[in-house]
Scaffold this motif. Structure first.
Motif, PDB file in Angstrom:
ATOM      1  N   LYS A  31       0.832  -1.208   0.000  1.00  0.00           N
ATOM      2  CA  LYS A  31       0.000   0.000   0.000  1.00  0.00           C
ATOM      3  C   LYS A  31       0.869   1.262   0.000  1.00  0.00           C
ATOM      4  O   LYS A  31       0.640   2.183  -0.783  1.00  0.00           O
ATOM      5  CB  LYS A  31      -0.888  -0.042   1.256  1.00  0.00           C
ATOM      6  N   PHE A  32       1.887   1.257   0.850  1.00  0.00           N
ATOM      7  CA  PHE A  32       2.711   2.459   0.955  1.00  0.00           C
ATOM      8  C   PHE A  32       3.607   2.633  -0.269  1.00  0.00           C
ATOM      9  O   PHE A  32       3.870   3.742  -0.714  1.00  0.00           O
ATOM     10  CB  PHE A  32       3.541   2.424   2.240  1.00  0.00           C
ATOM     11  N   LYS A  33       4.041   1.490  -0.851  1.00  0.00           N
ATOM     12  CA  LYS A  33       4.862   1.587  -2.065  1.00  0.00           C
ATOM     13  C   LYS A  33       4.050   2.196  -3.189  1.00  0.00           C
ATOM     14  O   LYS A  33       4.521   3.019  -3.966  1.00  0.00           O
ATOM     15  CB  LYS A  33       5.354   0.195  -2.462  1.00  0.00           C
ATOM     16  N   LYS A  34       2.784   1.764  -3.267  1.00  0.00           N
ATOM     17  CA  LYS A  34       1.906   2.286  -4.303  1.00  0.00           C
ATOM     18  C   LYS A  34       1.700   3.791  -4.106  1.00  0.00           C
ATOM     19  O   LYS A  34       1.662   4.553  -5.074  1.00  0.00           O
ATOM     20  CB  LYS A  34       0.561   1.555  -4.221  1.00  0.00           C
ATOM     21  N   GLN A  35       1.572   4.196  -2.829  1.00  0.00           N
ATOM     22  CA  GLN A  35       1.382   5.618  -2.546  1.00  0.00           C
ATOM     23  C   GLN A  35       2.555   6.443  -3.059  1.00  0.00           C
ATOM     24  O   GLN A  35       2.376   7.519  -3.621  1.00  0.00           O
ATOM     25  CB  GLN A  35       1.235   5.824  -1.044  1.00  0.00           C
ATOM     26  N   ILE A  36       3.748   5.897  -2.851  1.00  0.00           N
ATOM     27  CA  ILE A  36       4.935   6.608  -3.326  1.00  0.00           C
ATOM     28  C   ILE A  36       4.897   6.713  -4.848  1.00  0.00           C
ATOM     29  O   ILE A  36       5.162   7.777  -5.436  1.00  0.00           O
ATOM     30  CB  ILE A  36       6.215   5.874  -2.868  1.00  0.00           C
ATOM     31  N   ALA A  37       4.490   5.617  -5.483  1.00  0.00           N
ATOM     32  CA  ALA A  37       4.418   5.618  -6.951  1.00  0.00           C
ATOM     33  C   ALA A  37       3.403   6.646  -7.436  1.00  0.00           C
ATOM     34  O   ALA A  37       3.663   7.405  -8.373  1.00  0.00           O
ATOM     35  CB  ALA A  37       4.041   4.223  -7.451  1.00  0.00           C
ATOM     36  N   VAL A  38       2.248   6.698  -6.765  1.00  0.00           N
ATOM     37  CA  VAL A  38       1.205   7.642  -7.164  1.00  0.00           C
ATOM     38  C   VAL A  38       1.706   9.076  -7.014  1.00  0.00           C
ATOM     39  O   VAL A  38       1.467   9.927  -7.874  1.00  0.00           O
ATOM     40  CB  VAL A  38      -0.076   7.412  -6.318  1.00  0.00           C
ATOM     41  N   ALA A  39       2.437   9.328  -5.929  1.00  0.00           N
ATOM     42  CA  ALA A  39       2.916  10.684  -5.714  1.00  0.00           C
ATOM     43  C   ALA A  39       3.926  11.091  -6.778  1.00  0.00           C
ATOM     44  O   ALA A  39       3.984  12.240  -7.189  1.00  0.00           O
ATOM     45  CB  ALA A  39       3.540  10.796  -4.319  1.00  0.00           C
ATOM     46  N   GLU A  40       4.730  10.104  -7.218  1.00  0.00           N
ATOM     47  CA  GLU A  40       5.787  10.476  -8.140  1.00  0.00           C
ATOM     48  C   GLU A  40       5.322  10.487  -9.594  1.00  0.00           C
ATOM     49  O   GLU A  40       5.675  11.372 -10.365  1.00  0.00           O
ATOM     50  CB  GLU A  40       6.964   9.508  -7.985  1.00  0.00           C
ATOM     51  N   LEU A  41       4.488   9.504  -9.969  1.00  0.00           N
ATOM     52  CA  LEU A  41       4.110   9.372 -11.378  1.00  0.00           C
ATOM     53  C   LEU A  41       2.717   9.896 -11.658  1.00  0.00           C
ATOM     54  O   LEU A  41       2.347  10.083 -12.810  1.00  0.00           O
ATOM     55  CB  LEU A  41       4.181   7.889 -11.795  1.00  0.00           C
ATOM     56  N   GLY A  42       1.903  10.071 -10.604  1.00  0.00           N
ATOM     57  CA  GLY A  42       0.509  10.465 -10.814  1.00  0.00           C
ATOM     58  C   GLY A  42      -0.375   9.238 -10.816  1.00  0.00           C
ATOM     59  O   GLY A  42       0.048   8.152 -11.216  1.00  0.00           O
ATOM     60  N   GLY A  43      -1.623   9.421 -10.343  1.00  0.00           N
ATOM     61  CA  GLY A  43      -2.537   8.293 -10.178  1.00  0.00           C
ATOM     62  C   GLY A  43      -2.848   7.584 -11.472  1.00  0.00           C
ATOM     63  O   GLY A  43      -2.853   6.356 -11.551  1.00  0.00           O
ATOM     64  N   PHE A  44      -3.092   8.352 -12.560  1.00  0.00           N
ATOM     65  CA  PHE A  44      -3.443   7.763 -13.850  1.00  0.00           C
ATOM     66  C   PHE A  44      -2.305   6.898 -14.363  1.00  0.00           C
ATOM     67  O   PHE A  44      -2.518   5.781 -14.828  1.00  0.00           O
ATOM     68  CB  PHE A  44      -3.736   8.857 -14.879  1.00  0.00           C
ATOM     69  N   ALA A  45      -1.098   7.442 -14.292  1.00  0.00           N
ATOM     70  CA  ALA A  45       0.065   6.732 -14.811  1.00  0.00           C
ATOM     71  C   ALA A  45       0.224   5.404 -14.091  1.00  0.00           C
ATOM     72  O   ALA A  45       0.489   4.382 -14.726  1.00  0.00           O
ATOM     73  CB  ALA A  45       1.312   7.595 -14.626  1.00  0.00           C
ATOM     74  N   VAL A  46       0.008   5.391 -12.785  1.00  0.00           N
ATOM     75  CA  VAL A  46       0.211   4.157 -12.033  1.00  0.00           C
ATOM     76  C   VAL A  46      -0.840   3.130 -12.410  1.00  0.00           C
ATOM     77  O   VAL A  46      -0.546   1.950 -12.606  1.00  0.00           O
ATOM     78  CB  VAL A  46       0.192   4.426 -10.517  1.00  0.00           C
ATOM     79  N   SER A  47      -2.105   3.587 -12.561  1.00  0.00           N
ATOM     80  CA  SER A  47      -3.152   2.607 -12.898  1.00  0.00           C
ATOM     81  C   SER A  47      -2.983   2.108 -14.334  1.00  0.00           C
ATOM     82  O   SER A  47      -3.420   1.004 -14.664  1.00  0.00           O
ATOM     83  CB  SER A  47      -4.540   3.223 -12.685  1.00  0.00           C
ATOM     84  N   ALA A  48      -2.335   2.921 -15.183  1.00  0.00           N
ATOM     85  CA  ALA A  48      -2.113   2.483 -16.560  1.00  0.00           C
ATOM     86  C   ALA A  48      -0.898   1.566 -16.679  1.00  0.00           C
ATOM     87  O   ALA A  48      -0.747   0.845 -17.667  1.00  0.00           O
ATOM     88  CB  ALA A  48      -1.938   3.697 -17.470  1.00  0.00           C
ATOM     89  N   LEU A  49      -0.045   1.631 -15.663  1.00  0.00           N
ATOM     90  CA  LEU A  49       1.203   0.869 -15.696  1.00  0.00           C
ATOM     91  C   LEU A  49       0.906  -0.635 -15.663  1.00  0.00           C
ATOM     92  O   LEU A  49       0.078  -1.098 -14.891  1.00  0.00           O
ATOM     93  CB  LEU A  49       2.021   1.248 -14.456  1.00  0.00           C
ATOM     94  N   SER A  50       1.597  -1.393 -16.499  1.00  0.00           N
ATOM     95  CA  SER A  50       1.449  -2.851 -16.420  1.00  0.00           C
ATOM     96  C   SER A  50       2.229  -3.328 -15.205  1.00  0.00           C
ATOM     97  O   SER A  50       3.074  -2.620 -14.667  1.00  0.00           O
ATOM     98  CB  SER A  50       2.012  -3.506 -17.681  1.00  0.00           C
ATOM     99  N   ASP A  51       1.907  -4.538 -14.783  1.00  0.00           N
ATOM    100  CA  ASP A  51       2.537  -5.074 -13.582  1.00  0.00           C
ATOM    101  C   ASP A  51       4.053  -5.122 -13.747  1.00  0.00           C
ATOM    102  O   ASP A  51       4.800  -4.794 -12.829  1.00  0.00           O
ATOM    103  CB  ASP A  51       1.971  -6.476 -13.317  1.00  0.00           C
TER     104      ASP A  51
END
Lengths: 316, 353
Positions: A31-51
């Protein structure tokens, strides 16, 4: 004595090592790793990112290794004086922490500068004559103010002084540079919350001293009352309050979080809360360790002070 | 005057069975077992209502609190009569029971739905959209009176549950550390020292962040934060009573250490524990309200004092809307004051005995 201090400091280091390892383990969750990703790349970018891409990103950030690996890397960094970088504010932690600690230090300084004389004076006045009108008045005020939680004190003070009378600003965010007037409400809140406890302890200690034989002797000897209080009673009556005042550092550190968030004062408490909500692990580490350090240090100081002030206590 | 003379001159041949029922009823209620039953009768329905209310059906939910109402009133009567000697304790008990009575009766009171927006920013004491706002409405138009009365339920239930959990864990560890001593004592004391070297709020923030924010997690966080201090208290009391003769007697009888701890040591340490528990209830109430204000505690939309402060703090920073902040702040303060005065009164009475 030295041995005692040494063992307490050693225990503190052990506690800090355990605590920092536990914090790394706690904040290792997805959860916290994802939060860091969202902060850095933006929410849309993270949800569009493949695994796969997400894993690659984690690899690049060095987040994909087990937490103990990161822990040892962090410890090695701390030994070199590098506390890491904040994910949220992308700033070196040491800089960030220093800035916030100075702000909180300023707050704490004024709290102590006002609280200590106020509570000692009130406590001594109340304890001089147990059961008198002054004693009961002070005790009543002390119980009342300690019963109000910081948040309620902050609200009542804001409503009266800032919203009603408009004497002081209601907000302490200091957006237009430093302004001492914005410090008034947070300081007053913490003083009001804290002085009652110290005053009650001073009162209890003073009342106990006043019933002792040597005070009776001094009074019966015909010494002026003033002299009895100032020269004879105070010396012994102030030993217990000293330790309690030092231990208040620990309390203030907790109270500071609420007050800083309510008044939006950019201090240590707000930094810790923000970092914890975000999962900014290096900031949490540094802030928690500072908090634990201050708390344990205040315990050690109060122990040492108590032994130095009270000749009846000796550690063997 | 005449009644006393009549009572005194009553013929001595009256059989003892016909004792005046009004006096004996109160006396009977004051027995520990009956009081305990009353407490359970008040507490279980309230806890079920607040914690598991959403699982109960509507008809069940409306009757579950019914037995708690008379039980609470009777308990208040018992508390006032048995603590008559201390005014401070009576004031404290009255404050606490005011909120307890509100908590158990609030579903039966003719109040507006606390979550229904009616008229935003309606000032206290006005009629708007056909609804009378005694304490005004908040920024979403929800009735403040209804919200503040409903809000006490969650604080009371979670506060008491959390304190109770901390006490169960803390006293058990304290008994073990004090009675068994040695290796057990060192291990438990070290863990307690680690936890005690955190400023409380830092510990709360770390734990609740990890677990996520909910009522049950607050119970866990409060247990972690309070149990070490309780453990120290109970450990000290245990060390104090451990060398008494009745403990040796129990050991000679060959009783299990666990039985000695719970049946011999714990009841004799109850005085200081009860006083400390009242104080700690106050701390826990502060903690829950504060944590909810910080966004780590109970979650919206149900009414709660900390949430009311949190929501209004952003929009109500004007003199005209100050009531939105003042009402929950004063409510929580009155409850905490009640707990503290109760602790003061109890301590005073125990010192007098």
């Amino acid at each position: 004595m030295l041995k005692l201090i040494g063992s307490r400091l050693l225990q503190m280091l052990l506690i800090m090592a355990v605590v920092s390892l536990v914090i790394f383990a706690i904040f290792d969750s997805d959860k916290f790793k994802k939060q860091i990703a969202v902060a850095e790349l933006g929410g849309f970018a993270v949800s569009a990112l493949s695994d796969q891409d997400y894993q690659a990103w984690l690899d690049r950030k060095g987040l994909n290794v087990p937490f103990y690996d990161r822990y040892f890397k962090w410890v090695a960094g701390v030994a070199r004086g590098d506390l890491g970088r904040s994910y949220e504010k992308s700033e070196p932690v040491s800089q960030l922490l220093a800035k916030r600690l100075i702000n909180t230090g300023m707050l704490a300084f004024w709290v102590f500068a006002l609280m200590v004389p106020l509570s000692l004076t009130l406590g001594i006045i109340a304890g001089m004559k147990e059961g008198s009108v002054r004693d009961r008045a002070v005790s009543f005020i002390a119980v009342l103010t300690t019963s109000l939680p910081e948040i309620a004190t902050a609200i009542v003070l804001t409503v009266i002084l800032a919203l009603g009378l408009r004497w002081v600003p209601a907000n302490s965010a200091m957006v237009n540079g430093w302004d001492w007037r914005q410090l008034i409400l947070p300081v007053l809140t913490l003083v009001l919350y804290d002085f009652g406890y110290v005053a009650r302890m001073t009162r209890a200690s003073m009342a106990e001293v006043m019933t002792s034989q040597y005070i009776r002797t001094a009074v019966l000897k015909g010494l002026p009352y003033r002299r009895v209080i100032l020269r004879h009673a105070l010396r012994n009556a102030l030993i217990a309050p000293f330790t309690i005042i030092v231990l208040q550092l620990n309390w203030i550190l907790s109270g500071v979080v609420v007050v800083e968030v309510f008044f939006q004062y950019a201090g240590f408490g707000q930094l810790l809360l923000d970092a914890a909500l975000f999962g900014d692990v290096y900031v949490i580490q540094a802030a928690t360790l500072v908090a634990v350090f201050i708390a344990v240090l205040s315990q050690i100081i109060s122990d040492i002070g108590y032994t130095l002030l009270n000749p009846r206590i000796r550690f063997s | 005057m005449t009644t006393t003379i009549e009572a005194l001159s009553a013929p001595p041949s009256v059989p003892p069975v016909a004792a005046p029922p009004s006096v004996s009823l109160l006396k009977r209620l004051q027995q520990p077992r009956v009081s305990l039953a009353l407490i359970l009768l008040m507490w279980l329905p309230l806890t079920i209502y607040v914690m598991f209310g959403s699982y109960l059906g509507d008809p069940l939910k409306s009757i579950v609190l019914m037995p708690a109402v008379p039980a609470t009133l009777l308990l208040y009567l018992v508390a006032v009569t048995s603590w008559r000697e201390s005014t401070v304790a009576i004031v404290g008990v009255t404050l606490v029971f005011f909120w307890l009575i509100v908590a158990v009766t609030v579903p039966f009171l003719p109040l507006a739905d606390p979550d229904k927006p009616i008229a935003p920013f309606a000032a206290p004491g006005i009629v708007k959209h056909g609804h009378f706002f005694l304490l005004g409405a908040d920024f979403k138009g929800r009735d403040m009176l209804s919200r503040v009365l409903w809000g006490c339920q969650r604080v009371l239930v979670w506060g008491v549950t959390a304190t109770l959990a901390a006490y169960v864990v803390g006293s058990f560890l304290g008994l073990v550390a004090g009675y068994l001593a040695g290796w057990w004592d060192q291990a438990i004391s070290f863990i307690a020292n680690v936890l005690l070297s955190f400023p409380v709020m830092v510990l709360f923030i770390l734990i609740l962040n990890y677990l996520g924010s909910s009522g049950f997690n607050i119970v866990i966080a409060v247990t972690f934060a309070s149990a070490p201090a309780i453990m120290r208290l109970v450990r000290g009391l245990t060390l104090d009573t451990k060398s008494r003769d009745y403990i040796f007697a129990a050991q000679t009888r060959g009783e299990h250490p666990l039985r000695i701890m719970i049946y011999e040591l714990l009841p004799n340490a109850r005085g200081p524990i009860i006083v400390d528990a009242c104080l700690r209830l106050g701390y826990t109430t502060v903690a829950i309200t504060t944590l909810t204000f910080l966004g780590l505690g109970l979650q919206p939309p149900d009414p709660d004092w900390g949430l009311m402060i949190k929501e209004s703090a952003k929009v109500a920073m004007l003199w005209r809307f100050a009531y939105m902040l003042l009402i929950p702040a004063l409510s929580v303060s009155s409850l905490i004051l009640g707990f503290n005065l109760m602790a003061d009164g109890l301590r005073e009475m125990s010192l007098r005995d």
